[in-house]
Design an enzyme around this catalytic site. Structure first.
Site, PDB file in Angstrom:
ATOM      1  N   GLU A 171       5.202   6.295  -6.146  1.00  0.00           N
ATOM      2  CA  GLU A 171       5.476   5.697  -4.998  1.00  0.00           C
ATOM      3  C   GLU A 171       6.215   4.459  -5.294  1.00  0.00           C
ATOM      4  O   GLU A 171       5.717   3.345  -5.764  1.00  0.00           O
ATOM      5  CB  GLU A 171       4.064   5.432  -4.143  1.00  0.00           C
ATOM      6  CG  GLU A 171       3.246   6.467  -3.487  1.00  0.00           C
ATOM      7  CD  GLU A 171       2.135   6.201  -3.158  1.00  0.00           C
ATOM      8  OE1 GLU A 171       1.816   4.974  -2.976  1.00  0.00           O
ATOM      9  OE2 GLU A 171       1.459   7.060  -2.422  1.00  0.00           O
ATOM     10  N   ASP A 180      -1.929  -4.613   2.265  1.00  0.00           N
ATOM     11  CA  ASP A 180      -2.123  -4.766   1.151  1.00  0.00           C
ATOM     12  C   ASP A 180      -2.816  -5.989   0.456  1.00  0.00           C
ATOM     13  O   ASP A 180      -2.887  -7.157   1.392  1.00  0.00           O
ATOM     14  CB  ASP A 180      -0.450  -4.773   0.259  1.00  0.00           C
ATOM     15  CG  ASP A 180      -0.088  -3.581   0.287  1.00  0.00           C
ATOM     16  OD1 ASP A 180      -0.685  -2.681  -0.285  1.00  0.00           O
ATOM     17  OD2 ASP A 180       0.874  -3.413   0.819  1.00  0.00           O
TER      18      ASP A 180
END
Length: 267
Positions: free
Chosen positions: A49, A60
């Site tokens: 990824e 995040d």
């Protein structure tokens, strides 16, 4: 047959689960990032990824936020990352997923993003903040392309009827199951909750399911891999980069960590 399906089919035959690694492209700089990623892929990473840095990565935690900031400070942008993808494709054959927020894609151009990503050798994209109801803005450009996947996200709170709607809309590649509410890198992995959600997903889709968020140790990997098709590790890798950022042996340190995690996916 696309690379993602080939990879999961091959792993199933070997009784292994996929080790999916997230890295922010360009962290700590483009050259070192390319070296790190290349060595990690050669050390046993099954799916990459490749994170596109963004100034406001709301899903995040602090570790990946800082990695994005470091990359952006070096001037890394989507065009540079597509060039990196092309370079990686010359030496590695594992699936590459472009992990992004929608804003960089809109700024670049949605159709252009698809065309350039395919040309560079990417196998799909995961757009964290693009909901089902708006995802046709992207997927309409590759309706007949089975070799470029739009990875769908499911949360621990996603009910079955919502899953059915999400997975009805051109599902491909694999399903990314978020292990818990919260942001990446947060503590408190509860495998019993993940397993319950996995059982529901199996009722509505036969796509491989990879679990991410909060997986940081080989023990975590083994625990989740016992019932999922793959595990996604991101913050733990970025934390390792941050802690060894000035060391010349950083790429080999990262490769060694991949080997440790990969062992835990073999049954």
């Amino acid at each position: 047959m696309n690379r993602i399906k080939k990879k999961f089919d091959a792993l199933k035959e070997k009784k292994e689960k996929a080790l999916v690694g997230f890295l922010t492209a360009g962290d700590p700089d483009l050259s070192t990032s390319l070296d790190i990623i290349t060595q990690m892929c050669k050390a046993g990473l099954d799916v990459l990824e490749l994170g596109i840095p963004f100034s406001d990565p709301t899903a995040d935690g602090p570790v990946i936020q800082r990695s994005s900031a470091r990359s952006l400070k070096k001037g890394v942008n989507l065009s540079e990352i597509l060039k990196m993808t092309k370079k990686l494709r010359k030496t590695i054959d594992i699936p590459i997923i472009l992990f992004t927020y929608y804003n960089p894609v809109i700024a670049f151009g949605v159709e252009k993003f698809y065309m350039e990503a395919r040309k560079a050798g990417a196998d799909g994209t995961l757009v964290v903040d693009l909901p089902l109801e708006e995802s046709d803005e992207m997927t309409k450009f590759w309706d007949n392309d089975d070799d470029f996947s739009f990875i769908r996200l499911l949360a621990p709170t996603t009910p079955k009827d919502r899953m059915e709607k999400i997975l009805k809309e051109r599902p491909s590649g694999f399903i990314y199951l978020v292990s818990k509410t919260g942001v990446t890198g947060s503590d408190g992995l509860k495998s019993s909750i993940v397993l319950k959600q996995m059982k529901t997903i199996r009722q509505v889709s036969d796509l491989p399911v990879c679990v991410g968020f909060g997986i940081s140790t080989p023990k975590d990997v083994s625990q989740i891999a016992s019932f999922a098709d793959g595990v996604v590790i991101g913050s733990a890798f970025e934390r390792l980069i941050e802690g060894n950022i000035n060391k010349s042996e950083l790429p080999s340190i990262m490769a060694q960590k991949v080997k440790e995690y990969k062992k835990a996916t073999i049954f």
